[in-house]
Design an enzyme around this catalytic site. Structure first.
Site, PDB file in Angstrom:
ATOM      1  N   HIS A  90       0.712  -1.035   0.047  1.00 48.47           N
ATOM      2  CA  HIS A  90       0.054  -0.059   0.120  1.00 48.47           C
ATOM      3  C   HIS A  90       0.740   1.208   0.016  1.00 48.47           C
ATOM      4  O   HIS A  90       2.085   1.103   0.274  1.00 48.47           O
ATOM      5  CB  HIS A  90      -0.770   0.157   1.373  1.00 48.47           C
ATOM      6  CG  HIS A  90      -0.373  -0.182   2.590  1.00 48.47           C
ATOM      7  ND1 HIS A  90       0.415   1.219   3.257  1.00 48.47           N
ATOM      8  CD2 HIS A  90       0.175  -0.990   3.308  1.00 48.47           C
ATOM      9  CE1 HIS A  90       1.048   0.701   4.186  1.00 48.47           C
ATOM     10  NE2 HIS A  90       1.101  -0.754   4.278  1.00 48.47           N
ATOM     11  N   GLU A  94      -1.687  -8.172   6.739  1.00 43.11           N
ATOM     12  CA  GLU A  94      -0.383  -8.030   7.205  1.00 43.11           C
ATOM     13  C   GLU A  94      -0.181  -8.845   8.427  1.00 43.11           C
ATOM     14  O   GLU A  94      -1.198  -9.272   9.034  1.00 43.11           O
ATOM     15  CB  GLU A  94      -0.023  -6.491   7.766  1.00 43.11           C
ATOM     16  CG  GLU A  94       1.289  -6.135   8.310  1.00 43.11           C
ATOM     17  CD  GLU A  94       2.502  -6.317   7.212  1.00 43.11           C
ATOM     18  OE1 GLU A  94       2.615  -7.867   7.204  1.00 43.11           O
ATOM     19  OE2 GLU A  94       3.192  -5.797   7.038  1.00 43.11           O
TER      20      GLU A  94
END
Length: 214
Positions: free
Chosen positions: A12, A88
């Site tokens: 990201h 994550e």
């Protein structure tokens, strides 16, 4: 000719917590203006790639990055589908900790002197420190992280491989990308010690095995 699926896997864009130098696992924060600009730039770089599908983790930062990339790339009609398997690592007690403190704690624990790439090549041990010190009960075993990431890629690859060499956009996170390197190309962990915002790697699936393109 057999079809292969190419996954374009990116981290990201820069977030508020990144900007504040805070460790960010399952905690989430929005993209900064710089993060939006970098995602836009990546989209422009990918304008000649035709995506058959796009996915992100279920964090707002990954979803916002995916949408920004596709808008700049010219495929904003393509929906970004969120999947929590692309999350994550949960960082447990290090969530939102000062990033330098987090990294120095890991290096001290593993008795590493100033070599960030060694920290990267000892990914399993880094995870073990996070896992053993967890008080939240939310940190997953490393095997579980590997399994969820690989199952996502296999399932998605198998669903799309009947198309003519499809391309798939995936927006995920730094430790998740390192885990994919650990799975499919361990030598890349030392070659690429830092996964920066909007860094991108390509992974191919031929229906039997994965390979990371450098």
């Amino acid at each position: 000719m057999n079809s292969t699926v190419t996954f374009y896997v990116t981290r990201h864009g820069e977030t508020l917590l990144n900007h504040l130098h805070k460790a960010q696992g399952w905690s989430d924060s929005p993209l900064t203006e710089r993060g939006i600009q970098a995602a836009t730039q990546l989209g422009l770089q990918l304008k000649n790639v035709q995506f058959s599908a796009a996915f992100s983790s279920d964090t707002s930062r990954a979803l916002q990055t995916g949408k920004t990339i596709l808008t700049a790339q010219g495929q904003n009609e393509l929906q970004v589908i969120t999947d929590k398997r692309l999350r994550e690592w949960c960082l447990g007690r290090w969530e939102a900790e000062n990033n330098n403190k987090f990294i120095s704690s890991m290096m001290n624990e593993l008795q590493i002197k100033n070599d960030f790439s060694e920290l990267n090549s000892r990914l399993l041990e880094v995870h073990e420190i996070i896992y053993k010190s967890d008080t939240s009960g939310m940190v997953e075993p490393f095997q579980m992280i590997m399994d969820r990431l690989e199952s996502f890629l296999k399932e998605t690859g198998d669903n799309l491989i009947h198309l003519n060499n499809p391309n798939v956009l995936i927006v995920t996170h730094a430790f998740a990308i390192k885990t994919l390197m650990y799975l499919f190309s361990k030598e890349m962990l030392r070659k690429k010690p830092k996964i920066k915002n909007v860094d991108i790697i390509s992974i191919k699936w031929d229906g039997k095995s994965f390979s990371i393109l450098t």
